[in-house]
Design an enzyme around this catalytic site. Structure first.
Site, PDB file in Angstrom:
ATOM      1  N   GLU A 286      42.894  36.950  43.500  1.00  0.00           N
ATOM      2  CA  GLU A 286      43.013  38.408  43.606  1.00  0.00           C
ATOM      3  C   GLU A 286      41.699  39.050  44.034  1.00  0.00           C
ATOM      4  O   GLU A 286      40.918  39.506  43.195  1.00  0.00           O
ATOM      5  CB  GLU A 286      43.464  39.000  42.266  1.00  0.00           C
ATOM      6  CG  GLU A 286      44.890  38.637  41.913  1.00  0.00           C
ATOM      7  CD  GLU A 286      45.447  39.421  40.723  1.00  0.00           C
ATOM      8  OE1 GLU A 286      44.670  40.106  40.021  1.00  0.00           O
ATOM      9  OE2 GLU A 286      46.671  39.345  40.521  1.00  0.00           O
ATOM     10  N   GLU A 378      51.909  35.172  42.118  1.00  0.00           N
ATOM     11  CA  GLU A 378      51.809  35.568  40.700  1.00  0.00           C
ATOM     12  C   GLU A 378      52.510  36.890  40.498  1.00  0.00           C
ATOM     13  O   GLU A 378      52.342  37.811  41.299  1.00  0.00           O
ATOM     14  CB  GLU A 378      50.333  35.695  40.294  1.00  0.00           C
ATOM     15  CG  GLU A 378      50.141  36.070  38.823  1.00  0.00           C
ATOM     16  CD  GLU A 378      48.683  36.343  38.475  1.00  0.00           C
ATOM     17  OE1 GLU A 378      47.802  35.513  38.793  1.00  0.00           O
ATOM     18  OE2 GLU A 378      48.426  37.405  37.867  1.00  0.00           O
TER      19      GLU A 378
HETATM   20  C1  IDC Z   1      44.960  37.679  32.302  1.00  0.00           C
HETATM   21  C2  IDC Z   1      45.486  36.884  31.139  1.00  0.00           C
HETATM   22  C3  IDC Z   1      44.688  37.219  29.912  1.00  0.00           C
HETATM   23  C4  IDC Z   1      43.215  36.991  30.216  1.00  0.00           C
HETATM   24  C5  IDC Z   1      42.801  37.797  31.428  1.00  0.00           C
HETATM   25  C6  IDC Z   1      41.354  37.608  31.805  1.00  0.00           C
HETATM   26  O1  IDC Z   1      46.864  37.142  30.974  1.00  0.00           O
HETATM   27  O2  IDC Z   1      45.095  36.411  28.813  1.00  0.00           O
HETATM   28  O3  IDC Z   1      42.458  37.400  29.100  1.00  0.00           O
HETATM   29  O4  IDC Z   1      43.612  37.444  32.514  1.00  0.00           O
HETATM   30  O5  IDC Z   1      41.159  36.474  32.524  1.00  0.00           O
HETATM   31  C7  IDC Z   1      46.145  39.169  36.991  1.00  0.00           C
HETATM   32  C8  IDC Z   1      45.288  37.966  37.050  1.00  0.00           C
HETATM   33  C9  IDC Z   1      45.427  37.161  35.780  1.00  0.00           C
HETATM   34  C10 IDC Z   1      45.565  38.050  34.579  1.00  0.00           C
HETATM   35  C11 IDC Z   1      46.868  38.829  34.707  1.00  0.00           C
HETATM   36  C12 IDC Z   1      47.200  39.722  33.496  1.00  0.00           C
HETATM   37  O6  IDC Z   1      45.535  37.158  38.180  1.00  0.00           O
HETATM   38  O7  IDC Z   1      44.287  36.330  35.671  1.00  0.00           O
HETATM   39  O8  IDC Z   1      45.649  37.226  33.445  1.00  0.00           O
HETATM   40  N1  IDC Z   1      46.809  39.613  35.919  1.00  0.00           N
HETATM   41  O9  IDC Z   1      46.199  40.687  33.307  1.00  0.00           O
HETATM   42  N2  IDC Z   1      46.335  40.039  37.969  1.00  0.00           N
HETATM   43  C13 IDC Z   1      47.100  41.039  37.516  1.00  0.00           C
HETATM   44  C14 IDC Z   1      47.417  40.789  36.214  1.00  0.00           C
END
Ligand code: IDC
Length: 460
Positions: A286, A378
């Site tokens: 991302e 994702e």
């Molecule tokens: C989130 C995880 C969470 C973690 C966070 C930080 O769900 O447990 O603490 O990342 O790394 C994304 C990202 C993905 C995120 C997810 C939800 O690709 O890494 O995971 N998210 O926030 N993009 C949009 C949402």
């Protein structure tokens, strides 16, 4: 309770004696080890060592065995800390696999050298207890590719055709599957039992392997994370699933920050997996706070590194604004349409979280899908934090749209994280049941229902 412990102690003694007196009894006690020589060449070999804990849960373990031939040496091991003294080999747990619940398994492996014959060791101990389940108790071999009707068997090597993902019959297909959580945190969720459930019960077409680069990820142990990704690729392949290798950049948002790491990582995984049909590369999860021009520049440097080693694999490029095609940063798909990455056989990533991203994002995807090959690498059924309430209506609208446009997707996450985006209830991965409906969250239930419907992949 006391009596129970006394009975256990007697059993342990009896098993010890049996092991000393002759071949171990068929009943598995303590642990089981499956030692497989996965390949062998002049003077060298690679072995997989699957350790299953059949006793009480352990936190921290040491596996030991004696090489039957003095010439056999461990050269480089993974997923454990390895040492060898004479013929005695020791593999000690590492941080992320030290907890092994009852019935839980972990996969280790190593490359080794040998002189003369290369007999397999047959007696193993885990924390000093004989692994009597190791002989004559192996799981059946995985199905032979080519005859088993799995997603990879049917579709073979994939490629991009127009705006679609196409199979070996040059027909558009949609892959539906799940993403791991960060493998630096949730490796306990990725084992033979959980991946069997994903392939057989969920009938998932793909496993996305989310390898964070920061946040205690790849940058802290490049060799270790590379080999873990490879072992998940193999586990997906053995079950006929595609493996999406996700270089999970997130913070900082400019993928160029990790350009050198990306080149090193992709050169290695592409060379190692070039012969496989099930691998797809996702080069930047991302990008955020960075222009499309900078992302494109990154892609045009990383893609040739992959192509040099693995010329025919599909590669997916992240887009601006957390892979929103720019929408989350006030732009839209036209910046990509007007300035596409200079490479072939590539797709663009689109991500959404159903409770946060709705009609205007769906409109962008509908427009973009006519011009760009898209892959939803994702998405969540919840808010962009990964938590909050599941939005069933928006999720259903999204998945219906993706089905209609034949856009492939992976859901965040196949894990038991304590957040509503996780498919399993918290604590599930400490056990070995990944199949009963009781272990699923609301999001997991919805996704399993969607993913497990027949694919009807075209074959002519
Ligand atoms: C989130 C995880 C969470 C973690 C966070 C930080 O769900 O447990 O603490 O990342 O790394 C994304 C990202 C993905 C995120 C997810 C939800 O690709 O890494 O995971 N998210 O926030 N993009 C949009 C949402």
């Amino acid at each position: 309770m006391k009596r129970f412990l006394a009975v256990l102690a007697t059993c342990a003694t009896a098993v010890g004696l049996t092991a000393l007196a002759g071949p171990p009894a068929a009943a598995a006690t303590g642990c089981k080890v499956d030692y497989t020589i996965t390949s062998q060449w002049q003077g060298g070999f690679q072995a997989g060592v699957k350790v299953t804990n059949l006793g009480a849960p352990v936190t921290g373990w040491t596996l030991k065995w004696t090489m039957p031939d003095a010439g056999q040496k461990v050269v480089q091991g993974w997923n454990a800390t390895w040492s060898q003294s004479g013929a005695a080999v020791t593999a000690a747990s590492v941080d992320w696999n030290r907890t092994l619940g009852t019935g839980a398994a972990t996969d280790l492996g190593f490359t080794g050298s040998f002189t003369g014959a290369n007999p397999k060791p047959s007696a193993f101990t885990l924390n000093g207890v004989a692994c009597t389940g190791s002989v004559g108790d192996e799981d059946p071999p995985p199905p032979t590719p080519g005859t088993d009707g799995t997603p990879v068997d049917v579709n073979g090597q994939l490629h991009v055709c127009g705006v679609n993902l196409c199979n070996q019959y040059n027909r558009p297909i949609q892959l539906r599957g799940m993403s791991t959580h960060g493998i630096q945190w949730f490796s306990k969720c990725y084992n033979n039992a959980s991946l069997d459930a994903l392939a057989k019960d969920w009938k998932s077409d793909l496993l996305r392997i989310a390898m964070y680069v920061q946040e205690s990820g790849y940058e802290t142990d490049p060799a270790g994370f590379t080999s873990r990704v490879n072992s998940y690729v193999d586990m997906a392949e053995a079950r006929g699933m595609y493996a999406l290798i996700d270089f999970h950049t997130l913070t900082p948002g400019d993928p160029n920050y990790n350009l050198d790491r990306a080149k090193t990582f992709f050169a290695s995984v592409a060379a190692r997996n070039a012969g496989k049909k099930n691998v797809i590369y996702e080069i930047a999860n991302e990008p955020n706070g960075v222009s499309w021009a900078a992302i494109k520049n990154y892609a045009e440097q990383v893609i040739p590194v992959i192509r040099a080693a693995d010329p025919d694999a599909v590669i997916i490029v992240g887009t601006r604004g957390w892979s929103s095609l720019g929408v989350s940063e006030g732009s839209n798909e036209t910046e990509v349409v007007n300035s596409p990455v200079n490479a072939t056989n590539i797709m663009y990533a689109f991500h959404f979280y159903a409770a946060s991203h709705k009609d205007n994002y769906r409109a962008a995807v509908s427009r973009a899908a006519a011009k760009l090959p898209l892959f939803v690498t994702e998405f969540g059924t919840v808010s962009a934090t990964g938590g909050g309430a599941m939005d069933r209506a928006s999720t259903t609208a999204w998945l219906d749209l993706l089905d209609q446009l034949k856009i492939s997707y992976a859901n965040w996450t196949y894990s038991d994280a304590s957040e509503s985006s996780a498919a399993f209830k918290s604590g599930t991965c400490n056990g070995s049941d990944y199949s009963s409906s009781g272990v699923l969250t609301e999001s997991g239930t919805l996704l399993k229902n969607r993913i497990s419907t027949p694919d009807n992949f075209p074959t002519s």
